[in-house]
Motif scaffolding. Structure first.
Motif, PDB file in Angstrom:
ATOM      1  N   THR A 217     -17.069  19.879  10.150  1.00  0.00           N
ATOM      2  CA  THR A 217     -16.798  20.966  11.099  1.00  0.00           C
ATOM      3  C   THR A 217     -15.316  21.245  11.211  1.00  0.00           C
ATOM      4  N   ARG A 218     -14.530  20.170  11.304  1.00  0.00           N
ATOM      5  CA  ARG A 218     -13.080  20.342  11.428  1.00  0.00           C
ATOM      6  C   ARG A 218     -12.519  21.074  10.200  1.00  0.00           C
ATOM      7  N   LEU A 219     -12.949  20.646   9.019  1.00  0.00           N
ATOM      8  CA  LEU A 219     -12.471  21.285   7.795  1.00  0.00           C
ATOM      9  C   LEU A 219     -12.891  22.752   7.725  1.00  0.00           C
ATOM     10  N   SER A 220     -14.129  23.005   8.104  1.00  0.00           N
ATOM     11  CA  SER A 220     -14.643  24.371   8.033  1.00  0.00           C
ATOM     12  C   SER A 220     -13.875  25.313   8.946  1.00  0.00           C
ATOM     13  N   ASN A 221     -13.563  24.867  10.140  1.00  0.00           N
ATOM     14  CA  ASN A 221     -12.819  25.717  11.066  1.00  0.00           C
ATOM     15  C   ASN A 221     -11.379  25.946  10.608  1.00  0.00           C
ATOM     16  N   LEU A 222     -10.799  24.927   9.967  1.00  0.00           N
ATOM     17  CA  LEU A 222      -9.480  25.133   9.363  1.00  0.00           C
ATOM     18  C   LEU A 222      -9.568  26.192   8.263  1.00  0.00           C
ATOM     19  N   GLY A 223     -10.643  26.145   7.487  1.00  0.00           N
ATOM     20  CA  GLY A 223     -10.845  27.146   6.443  1.00  0.00           C
ATOM     21  C   GLY A 223     -10.965  28.552   7.004  1.00  0.00           C
ATOM     22  N   ILE A 224     -11.667  28.696   8.135  1.00  0.00           N
ATOM     23  CA  ILE A 224     -11.789  30.014   8.778  1.00  0.00           C
ATOM     24  C   ILE A 224     -10.408  30.533   9.174  1.00  0.00           C
ATOM     25  N   LYS A 248     -14.904  21.202   0.656  1.00  0.00           N
ATOM     26  CA  LYS A 248     -14.990  19.833   1.180  1.00  0.00           C
ATOM     27  C   LYS A 248     -15.948  19.769   2.366  1.00  0.00           C
ATOM     28  N   ALA A 249     -15.876  20.793   3.224  1.00  0.00           N
ATOM     29  CA  ALA A 249     -16.755  20.821   4.400  1.00  0.00           C
ATOM     30  C   ALA A 249     -18.225  20.877   3.999  1.00  0.00           C
ATOM     31  N   VAL A 250     -18.539  21.689   2.982  1.00  0.00           N
ATOM     32  CA  VAL A 250     -19.922  21.772   2.491  1.00  0.00           C
ATOM     33  C   VAL A 250     -20.368  20.427   1.940  1.00  0.00           C
ATOM     34  N   ASP A 255     -27.155  16.876   6.590  1.00  0.00           N
ATOM     35  CA  ASP A 255     -28.278  17.614   6.018  1.00  0.00           C
ATOM     36  C   ASP A 255     -28.966  18.533   7.016  1.00  0.00           C
ATOM     37  N   GLY A 256     -28.604  18.455   8.311  1.00  0.00           N
ATOM     38  CA  GLY A 256     -29.201  19.355   9.305  1.00  0.00           C
ATOM     39  C   GLY A 256     -29.009  20.797   8.875  1.00  0.00           C
ATOM     40  N   PRO A 257     -30.074  21.595   8.892  1.00  0.00           N
ATOM     41  CA  PRO A 257     -29.980  22.942   8.328  1.00  0.00           C
ATOM     42  C   PRO A 257     -28.938  23.837   9.003  1.00  0.00           C
ATOM     43  N   ALA A 258     -28.831  23.766  10.338  1.00  0.00           N
ATOM     44  CA  ALA A 258     -27.886  24.639  11.031  1.00  0.00           C
ATOM     45  C   ALA A 258     -26.449  24.302  10.647  1.00  0.00           C
ATOM     46  N   GLN A 259     -26.136  22.991  10.582  1.00  0.00           N
ATOM     47  CA  GLN A 259     -24.778  22.581  10.234  1.00  0.00           C
ATOM     48  C   GLN A 259     -24.434  22.958   8.796  1.00  0.00           C
ATOM     49  N   LYS A 260     -25.355  22.705   7.880  1.00  0.00           N
ATOM     50  CA  LYS A 260     -25.115  23.016   6.471  1.00  0.00           C
ATOM     51  C   LYS A 260     -24.949  24.519   6.274  1.00  0.00           C
ATOM     52  N   SER A 261     -25.765  25.283   6.995  1.00  0.00           N
ATOM     53  CA  SER A 261     -25.690  26.748   6.903  1.00  0.00           C
ATOM     54  C   SER A 261     -24.322  27.255   7.327  1.00  0.00           C
ATOM     55  N   ALA A 262     -23.798  26.703   8.406  1.00  0.00           N
ATOM     56  CA  ALA A 262     -22.493  27.151   8.908  1.00  0.00           C
ATOM     57  C   ALA A 262     -21.403  26.891   7.889  1.00  0.00           C
ATOM     58  N   ARG A 263     -21.432  25.713   7.262  1.00  0.00           N
ATOM     59  CA  ARG A 263     -20.388  25.385   6.299  1.00  0.00           C
ATOM     60  C   ARG A 263     -20.478  26.282   5.053  1.00  0.00           C
ATOM     61  N   LEU A 264     -21.720  26.514   4.600  1.00  0.00           N
ATOM     62  CA  LEU A 264     -21.919  27.400   3.452  1.00  0.00           C
ATOM     63  C   LEU A 264     -21.453  28.817   3.755  1.00  0.00           C
ATOM     64  N   LYS A 293     -27.916  30.906   0.470  1.00  0.00           N
ATOM     65  CA  LYS A 293     -28.309  29.554   0.887  1.00  0.00           C
ATOM     66  C   LYS A 293     -28.112  29.380   2.392  1.00  0.00           C
ATOM     67  N   ALA A 294     -27.009  29.912   2.912  1.00  0.00           N
ATOM     68  CA  ALA A 294     -26.733  29.798   4.348  1.00  0.00           C
ATOM     69  C   ALA A 294     -27.813  30.496   5.166  1.00  0.00           C
ATOM     70  N   VAL A 295     -28.255  31.671   4.704  1.00  0.00           N
ATOM     71  CA  VAL A 295     -29.326  32.408   5.403  1.00  0.00           C
ATOM     72  C   VAL A 295     -30.637  31.646   5.326  1.00  0.00           C
ATOM     73  N   ASP A 296     -30.950  31.104   4.151  1.00  0.00           N
ATOM     74  CA  ASP A 296     -32.219  30.404   3.964  1.00  0.00           C
ATOM     75  C   ASP A 296     -32.309  29.129   4.792  1.00  0.00           C
TER      76      ASP A 296
END
Length: 989
Positions: A217-224, A248-250, A255-264, A293-296
């Motif tokens: 999550t931290r990495l993903s938000n830095l990416g945003i 890296k965040a992905v 494996d939780g779908p919501a978390q993985k979707s957000a990173r993707l 993949k994020a939508v699915d």
């Protein structure tokens, strides 16, 4: 629950819920631990909801936590924590259902929790952070600025209360604070917010240990945040960083779908932005794959479903624009419509998907021509605008999209109302100050074009006024010089059109002002930072000292190469230096504003008005030639202060470009390889090339120079001390690369028809009028004093062809200059460091060496010395006080870059910028045998015989000295041997 917190395993939290339910059943009413256990059960339900997204879990969480609050008496030590936990549950349900009352309840409860805890107490950090998060979510729903301000305030307090050794908590609070800065940036467009967001997110990443469930999550938000800053500054490094950290965040995401979707989703956005920047198909393919993949992965009904769908739709849309396949635009509309349908009416987040849907409809209309798509496009775009408050940073983009759709419908149906409404949309976009400067600039250009075409030229002037005001923000001090040059190619053409419009309505002073403001933008920025502050220092010494300090630091930052540092250096050091550069630019602008508020300094370092530019013609008329697509004109500033307007009725933008290409062909025909690095030796001509030299010079004479001379017939007085008047040329567009100083009819069958400009005037060039003002104000040198000359020669530069003619050239100069006033650096003594060290000690510098023009990176153009090239970028770091003349007996020193005709990106301009008021240079490669002849003529006329008092009196200025030298060379080599004598030019005063 500890196992779940560490692993993210949904099975573990399911077991925790069942266990706590059994514990509650075994706990009798009235038991002292009943409330605490109910609260823990509520937390477990909430965690399972976050893992699986089932509404029943968050409903049960709120129920259990509410019971815990009700059972806990006021004043109990646990009351604040339980109020906070209940507020968090309401916040989570809000995220799922989007009902405003839930977030209102969350804020109310969390505020109560915060109020119950004494200031400064460590336990206050958690509810403060959560309160900030609730304000943040309500801001996203309603778009009210007060909520994001409160969010940042609360989150900053939470960060300040948390020591660094509480790494997990502090990382989380920092992450939330970074998100809040990012959102405020998206709303207000202030660069400082996204800079803060990146710094805060980087700290959050650094604090969280590797392997922690929240690292992704931290990495993903830095990416945003990197993506957001890219959209503001267009720096490719931000996109590369975004892709790196999001990948890296992905990889790290649970494996939780919501978390993985957000990173993707965030990784997909980074790929999409890089595709938009570079146009490489693999990036848009990756974006679609990742977004799909994020939508699915995201559960049905999840609060983020609309955002995922919207981003997938954008990716389909971008691929349609690239490949033109109808299936992509169909998918874009289908997916975007789903996203719009998922967001409640009136929600602030609905604006962006509506605008994207409208854009997709618009482009399907352009593809298929079905009017229904156009109507849908305008309808949805208008809804998006209505949902977006005035002053929102994205509003300009939405308005531009609407303006383009309305303009297209006008072209299709011819209803004048559409063009009027399109003009209003562009005008509103241009005036939406929080939006990205380049977006506003584009809007102002559209506004101006529509006014010129469909309304009035006077209304177009209003639009062009905004264009000129925005240029310093587009070509910003906070960017490196290299980056600023990337923005300039399109700006020059717009300025030329603006000036032509001003001429069309008869506002000649405005045309002069705008042409001056739009020329040599980067050079003037550099010179501005080096402006003496004597007058300001006399009245406000403290302000002057601070401005000087910031100016020097900003000048150094702007011309440094830190963004080209080797990738092995830690990105953080590059990041800090880049942010420091931008902070300096912001501080500099604040100081300028402060100075302009002082009495008597309202025009301090503002673009010059016409009356301030008039003195540029103190020593002779200055001819500014504007080459625009709509018309071509010469504006002559006379010594009297009047403007003589000479419409060039038989000349055109297209003709100027044709003549430039014909000149290039002619040079090739004579073996002058203008793209060869600094070769001062002529080569055999390429026979298949045509020599247009004579016709090029004849056309320049007939269509440009002769009309100007005719227009000046009544005002062109001969110089009081010389036989011919002195004209200075300041040309725009392709004309800036053509030899106006040699225009004429040569070698005609009837010799009485032969005539050229050198029969009527001595010619010089200037990069800007401002340069003439700066140099014209310098104190006159003592004519009885022989100036000191620095000679730099390289007969045999390592790695380049020999220049044996430089030996004779040096002998000629030494014959006219006193030996004790001359310094000669040659061979291994002529190093970059040695030359830089001597330049400050001598009034004249003569460089007899190879000159290298770098077309791809103009600032790398250089004089080739023994150890390295003396680059333009290095010269820009100098500021010389006593300089008088630079003689650049090297090749291509005044060639410039065809992509930047208004910028004069060449070595001559560099010498002018560092303080030489007069520069003698070359337009292309010169003959090695010709350089000594020119040197002899220059110094004979410039210095005269040092033992002859009469010749001392006859000393000429550099322009006249070169004129005489070229006249002599022309007689020797033949008048029609243009390639030999035409390249020698004079710049400055």
């Amino acid at each position: 629950m500890e196992h779940f917190e560490q692993s993210g395993d949904c099975t573990a939290i399911d077991n925790a819920v069942q266990f706590m339910q059994e514990v509650i059943k075994l706990t009798p009413d009235g038991h002292t631990e009943k409330a605490a256990r109910l609260n823990i059960l509520g937390v477990a339900f909430q965690r399972r909801f976050e893992c699986l997204g089932k509404l029943v879990d968050i409903e049960n969480a709120i129920l259990a936590k509410q019971q815990a609050v009700d059972l806990t008496p006021d004043g109990h030590a646990d009351k604040a924590a339980q109020l906070n936990d209940l507020g968090v549950a309401f916040s989570r349900r809000y995220e799922h259902l989007g009902e405003l009352r839930d977030i209102d309840n969350a804020i109310l409860l969390m505020q109560q929790a915060v109020n119950l805890i004494p200031d400064g107490h460590a336990d206050k950090a958690v509810p403060l952070n959560n309160l900030g998060g609730a304000f943040f979510r309500r801001f996203e729903h309603l778009g009210k600025l007060g909520d994001i301000e409160n969010a940042i305030l609360a989150m900053q307090k939470a960060v300040d209360l948390t020591p660094d050794d509480h790494a997990t908590d502090k990382s989380a609070w920092l992450d939330n604070l970074g998100n809040a800065f990012s959102r405020r940036f998206e709303h207000l467009g202030k660069l400082g917010d996204i800079e803060n967001a990146i710094l805060v997110h980087q700290k959050a990443v650094d604090l969280i240990p590797d392997g922690h469930v929240d690292k992704a999550t931290r990495l993903s938000n830095l990416g945003i945040a990197f993506i957001n800053r890219f959209e503001r500054l267009d720096e490719l490094g931000d996109l590369e960083n975004a892709i790196l950290v999001n990948q890296k965040a992905v990889d790290l995401a649970p494996d939780g779908p919501a978390q993985k979707s957000a990173r993707l989703n965030n990784l997909g956005n980074a790929f999409l932005r890089r595709f938009e920047h570079l146009g490489e198909l693999k990036d848009i393919e990756n974006a679609i794959l990742v977004h799909q993949k994020a939508v699915d992965l995201i559960p049905d009904g999840h609060a983020e479903s609309a955002a995922r769908l919207n981003n997938l739709a954008i990716a389909f849309f971008r691929r349609f624009l690239h490949l033109g396949k109808l299936g992509d635009i169909e998918n874009a509309i289908l997916v975007n419509q789903k996203a719009v349908n998922l967001i409640p009416d009136g929600h602030a987040h609905k604006a962006q998907p509506l605008s994207n849907l409208g854009l997709a409809f618009f482009h399907r209309f352009k593809h298929l021509g079905e009017l229904g798509d156009m109507e849908n496009a305008i309808l949805t775009m208008q809804k998006a605008i209505d949902l977006t408050p005035d002053g929102h940073a994205q509003k300009a983009t939405l308005l531009i999209n609407l303006g383009s759709a309305l303009k297209s419908r006008f072209e299709h149906l011819g209803e004048l109302r559409d063009i009027m409404e399109a003009t209003v949309a562009y005008k509103q976009a241009a005036n939406n100050t929080p939006s990205r400067p380049l977006t506003r600039y584009d809007a102002a250009c559209h506004w101006a074009v529509l006014c010129s075409t469909h309304q009035s030229l006077s209304s177009a002037l209003d639009a062009y006024t905004v264009v000129l005001e925005l240029i310093p923000q587009v070509v910003w001090f906070g960017q490196t010089v290299h980056r600023r040059y990337e923005e300039l190619p399109i700006i020059g053409r717009v300025i030329n059109t603006a000036a032509a419009t001003a001429m069309s309505v008869g506002d000649l002073p405005k045309a002069v002002e705008w042409l001056e403001e739009g020329r040599s933008i980067v050079w003037k920025q550099i010179l501005q930072l080096r402006t003496p502050l004597d007058e300001l220092r006399q009245e406000h010494p403290d302000v002057a000292d601070e401005l000087l300090r910031v100016s020097l630091a900003l000048d150094n930052a702007g011309t440094s190469d830190f963004q080209n540092i080797d990738l092995d250096i830690k990105p953080k050091s590059v990041e800090e230096e880049a942010q420091n550069h931008r902070r300096l630019a912001t501080k500099y602008e604040e100081l300028l504003h402060q100075v302009r508020e002082l009495d008597g300094f309202s025009s301090f370092l503002r673009p010059k008005k016409f009356f301030e530019l008039v003195p540029a013609a103190r020593n002779g008329p200055v001819v500014v030639v504007n080459v625009a697509e709509v018309r071509c004109d010469a504006l002559v500033l006379c010594t009297s202060g009047e403007i003589v307007h000479v419409p060039l009725l038989t000349f055109s933008h297209k003709q100027a470009e044709t003549l430039r290409l014909e000149l290039v062909s002619s040079l090739h025909a004579h073996g002058v390889r203008i793209n060869r690095n600094g070769d001062r030796t002529m080569h055999s001509g390429e026979k298949y090339k045509l020599d247009h030299f004579r016709s090029v010079l004849a056309d320049l004479w007939s269509h440009v120079v002769q009309p100007v001379l005719s227009g000046l017939e009544q005002t062109l007085d001969k110089n009081a001390h010389q036989s011919l008047p002195h004209i200075t040329w300041c040309a725009t567009g392709a004309l800036a690369f053509l030899p106006l100083h040699a225009a004429g009819i040569y070698g005609s069958q009837d010799p009485t028809r032969d005539m050229n400009i050198s029969d009527f005037a001595v010619s010089s060039y200037t990069t800007t009028l401002t340069a003439m003002l700066v140099f014209g104000s310098k104190p006159k040198q003592d004519l009885t004093k022989t100036p000191s000359v620095l000679i730099v020669s390289q007969p045999g530069t390592p790695g380049l062809t020999p220049l044996p003619g430089t030996v004779k050239e040096v002998e000629v100069i030494q014959r006219y200059a006193f030996p004790n006033y001359t310094c000669h650096l040659t061979h291994e003594s002529a190093t970059v460091g040695a030359v830089l060290g001597e330049m400050t000690k001598h009034e004249i510098i003569h460089l007899a060496c190879h000159g290298i023009q770098d077309a791809k990176d103009p600032l790398n153009s250089a004089f080739a010395l023994y150890d390295d090239g003396l680059k333009l970028n290095t010269l820009m770091g100098l500021s010389l006080k006593n300089a008088e003349l630079a003689v650049l007996s090297a090749c291509q020193t005044a060639t410039g870059n065809e992509r930047l005709p208004e910028e004069a990106v060449h070595l001559t301009a560099g010498m002018l910028a560092v303080g030489y008021p007069s520069v003698i240079a070359t337009m292309w490669s010169i003959g090695d045998d010709d350089a000594p002849l020119i040197a002899d003529g220059i110094y004979a006329n410039l210095l005269g015989g040092h033992d002859d008092s009469e010749s001392q009196k006859a000393k000429l200025t550099p322009a006249y000295a070169l004129h005489e030298a070229v006249k002599h060379l022309r007689k020797k080599v033949g008048e029609t041997n243009f390639v030999k004598w035409v390249p020698f030019v004079h710049f400055g005063v």
